[in-house]
Structures are given as C-alpha cells and as structure tokens.
Design an enzyme around this catalytic site. Sequence first.
Site, PDB file in Angstrom:
ATOM      1  CE  LYS A  11       5.734  -7.976  -5.862  1.00 30.05           C
ATOM      2  NZ  LYS A  11       7.121  -7.510  -5.954  1.00 30.05           N
ATOM      3  N   PRO A  96       6.094 -11.752   4.193  1.00 27.92           N
ATOM      4  CG  PRO A  96       8.258 -12.436   3.628  1.00 27.92           C
ATOM      5  CD  PRO A  96       6.821 -12.634   3.264  1.00 27.92           C
ATOM      6  N   GLY A  99       9.053  -6.727   2.465  1.00 24.11           N
ATOM      7  CA  GLY A  99      10.044  -7.685   1.985  1.00 24.11           C
ATOM      8  C   GLY A  99      10.194  -7.744   0.478  1.00 24.11           C
ATOM      9  CG  MET A 101       8.219 -11.635  -1.282  1.00 25.30           C
ATOM     10  SD  MET A 101       8.358 -13.191  -0.381  1.00 25.30           S
ATOM     11  CE  MET A 101       7.252 -14.242  -1.335  1.00 25.30           C
ATOM     12  CB  ALA A 102       3.212  -7.527  -3.351  1.00 27.24           C
ATOM     13  N   GLY A 104       1.501  -6.096   1.710  1.00 31.54           N
ATOM     14  CA  GLY A 104       0.539  -5.007   1.926  1.00 31.54           C
ATOM     15  C   GLY A 104      -0.437  -4.913   0.767  1.00 31.54           C
ATOM     16  CG  ASP A 138       3.610  -4.546  -6.566  1.00 31.00           C
ATOM     17  OD1 ASP A 138       3.833  -4.360  -7.777  1.00 31.00           O
ATOM     18  OD2 ASP A 138       4.502  -4.560  -5.694  1.00 31.00           O
TER      19      ASP A 138
HETATM   20  O1  C5P Z   1       2.660   2.102  -6.050  1.00 24.59           O
HETATM   21  P1  C5P Z   1       3.262   1.925  -4.696  1.00 24.59           P
HETATM   22  O2  C5P Z   1       2.610   2.782  -3.663  1.00 24.59           O
HETATM   23  O3  C5P Z   1       3.385   0.495  -4.275  1.00 24.59           O
HETATM   24  O4  C5P Z   1       4.752   2.447  -4.842  1.00 24.59           O
HETATM   25  C1  C5P Z   1       5.559   2.728  -3.724  1.00 24.59           C
HETATM   26  C2  C5P Z   1       6.688   3.640  -4.164  1.00 24.59           C
HETATM   27  O5  C5P Z   1       7.547   2.950  -5.073  1.00 24.59           O
HETATM   28  C3  C5P Z   1       6.231   4.865  -4.939  1.00 24.59           C
HETATM   29  O6  C5P Z   1       5.977   5.924  -4.059  1.00 24.59           O
HETATM   30  C4  C5P Z   1       7.416   5.163  -5.825  1.00 24.59           C
HETATM   31  O7  C5P Z   1       8.402   5.859  -5.110  1.00 24.59           O
HETATM   32  C5  C5P Z   1       7.996   3.783  -6.107  1.00 24.59           C
HETATM   33  N1  C5P Z   1       7.557   3.239  -7.412  1.00 24.59           N
HETATM   34  C6  C5P Z   1       8.122   3.747  -8.578  1.00 24.59           C
HETATM   35  N2  C5P Z   1       7.759   3.225  -9.791  1.00 24.59           N
HETATM   36  C7  C5P Z   1       6.865   2.222  -9.880  1.00 24.59           C
HETATM   37  C8  C5P Z   1       6.281   1.682  -8.702  1.00 24.59           C
HETATM   38  C9  C5P Z   1       6.655   2.214  -7.488  1.00 24.59           C
HETATM   39  O8  C5P Z   1       8.948   4.652  -8.525  1.00 24.59           O
HETATM   40  N3  C5P Z   1       6.532   1.733 -11.068  1.00 24.59           N
END
Ligand code: C5P
Length: 301
Positions: A11, A96, A99, A101-102, A104, A138
């Site tokens: 994305k 990537p 990167g 672009m999500a 994972g 994501d």
């Molecule tokens: O949700 P996800 O594991 O992808 O998020 C990775 C990191 O990004 C979280 O540990 C947090 O530090 C940060 N994050 C955030 N606010 C969001 C999404 C992600 O602070 N809305």
Amino acid sequence: MRSVRVRAPGKVNLSLAVGRRQPDGYHPLATVFQAVSVHEELVATAADDWTVEVSGPQAELVPLDDTNLALRAARVLAEAVGVPGGVHLRIVKGVPVAGGMAGGSADAASALLACDALWGTGLARGELAELAAMLGSDVPFALHGQTAVGRGRGHLLSPVLARGQYHWTFGLQDTGLSTARVYGMFDEVVGQGADDEPDVDAALLRALRAGDAAALGAALSNDLQPATLELAPELVETLAVAEDAGALGVVVSGSGPTVAALAMDRQHAHAIGRAMLDAGVVDGVLQASGPVPGARIITEA
Ligand code: C5P
C-alpha cells in the site's frame, strides 16, 4: 486440501494525519490507504510444525523465527478457531522490506486467508479483519485492498468512493526504517503539537471522487515525513528529483523510506523512475498502479 496460494498487495498512504501519542503507545491516525500492484505471494502447506521460508528481493532481512508476522498470523488463527496446526508458509516477496509499504502486513493477511482455506475454518471477512487488527495496524487494510480511510491505529476501515487508476513510481532504499522508530522521532519532532483528533483532508477525498490525478498529486500528505527525513535526510534529494521529473505529487510512503511519486501515466512513471536511478538517489525503483484488490486466493490444491 494440501496447499493454498494467496496474493496480497502493498500500500501507499495517500494521506497520513497523525495525532498525539496515546497512553497505550499508539498514535491516533486518519489515513487514506491505496493498495498498489506490488504483491506478496504466499503458499500455505499442511505440516505438523510451524515453519516459514522467504525468497525474493531483501528476503534475508525477514525473520524466520516466531516473530515472523505471517507465522504469528497462522498461530493466532489456529488459536482462535481451535485447530492444532501447524503449517509451512512459503513467501515470495514483492513489496520492499521495512519500506513503509506494509509488506509484512500483506504476509500476515495472506497467511490468515490461506490458513483459513487450508483448515476449512471458513471465517467471515469481518472475523478475519478482527484477527488482522490484533497482528498489526496495517493488516486489516491488506485484507481489504482498494482505497479506504483508516482511523484508530489505522485498523478501523471505511471504504472511499474513488475513480480512476493511478500510476506510481516507488523509489526504494536498501536500508529500511523501523516504524516504531519513526513514530518515536515523530514524538520528538512534533510531540505535543500534534492534534488529538486527526482528520482526512477533504480536498484529497474530492480528488479521488473526481478521479483527478493532478488534484490527488497536490493533496498527497504525510505527517510522519518530517520524522522520516530526520532519520534519513538523503530522502530530501530523492523527493526533489521526482518532483523535477514532473511528478504530480511526491510523498514518503507510510513511515518510509520508500518515496512514492504519482505520475501522469505509465510512461511518465517509467521516466520518473529513470530520473531517480540516473541521479543515484535510490537503490531501485518499482512501477505500479492502484487501486487493486486486497488479499485473494489464487489456487487451492
Ligand atoms: O501496529 P504495528 O505493529 O504495525 O505498529 C508498529 C509500531 O508503530 C508500533 O509499535 C508503534 O510504535 C507504532 N505505531 C503507532 N501508532 C499507530 C501505528 C503504529 O505509534 N497508529
């Protein structure tokens, strides 16, 4: 059934409005996601234990232990539906790594969909979306695809009325950025100055409704960009080169370091990519278009 093959898109955030850090550590978001034609492919095969293998560009950067997001997704599903598992996951990367672009998240969405089919658990899309939200902010969008507004941590989705196909060039870097680190820098750079209730820009939604690429280009925005540029100052030049090549709009994708440039058409996207490569401001480029559908089963065998 022995194996299921699934594809899920990466994305770009057309806009990413970020609010002040909450007590749970997350930031409230108002973002517009667009799924683009850069895909992860995953094959889930029945197995006794839990294993994952990864190939494709930058595959060596992906962990293969229990922290692997696709493997975690499979385990979360197994737990939720009471299946003993395990499963073998084979991932071919197209998005990537680290990167913005999500990629994972696309793997996690793929694993949910593939294992649900493999084990015949038949969860509804909404139930899968709930599990997806437990795995990462994501992941629900990787299931959903197309164009959508994300609120909350980015996981509460609502569809957007969007016309047209958009042509993108993505400028890639060999070294990724940790999302958590970029949000940490956001706290330092913007901190208490951030809104409590971020909102989506009306001009961007109007551009999407009208299918107006030029207006969309002008409305691209990312509140994380100053934090990303603090951590990767060389991207300032990457953005400038894409702009000079006539991009309709240029923005850091998510937490970066990928730079997304909106082009007038496919040929223009190619020219912008060429310009970035020639200027030596990227380690690679990808051309893609969007919106595209979310995670989909390709074959069941
Ligand atoms: O949700 P996800 O594991 O992808 O998020 C990775 C990191 O990004 C979280 O540990 C947090 O530090 C940060 N994050 C955030 N606010 C969001 C999404 C992600 O602070 N809305």
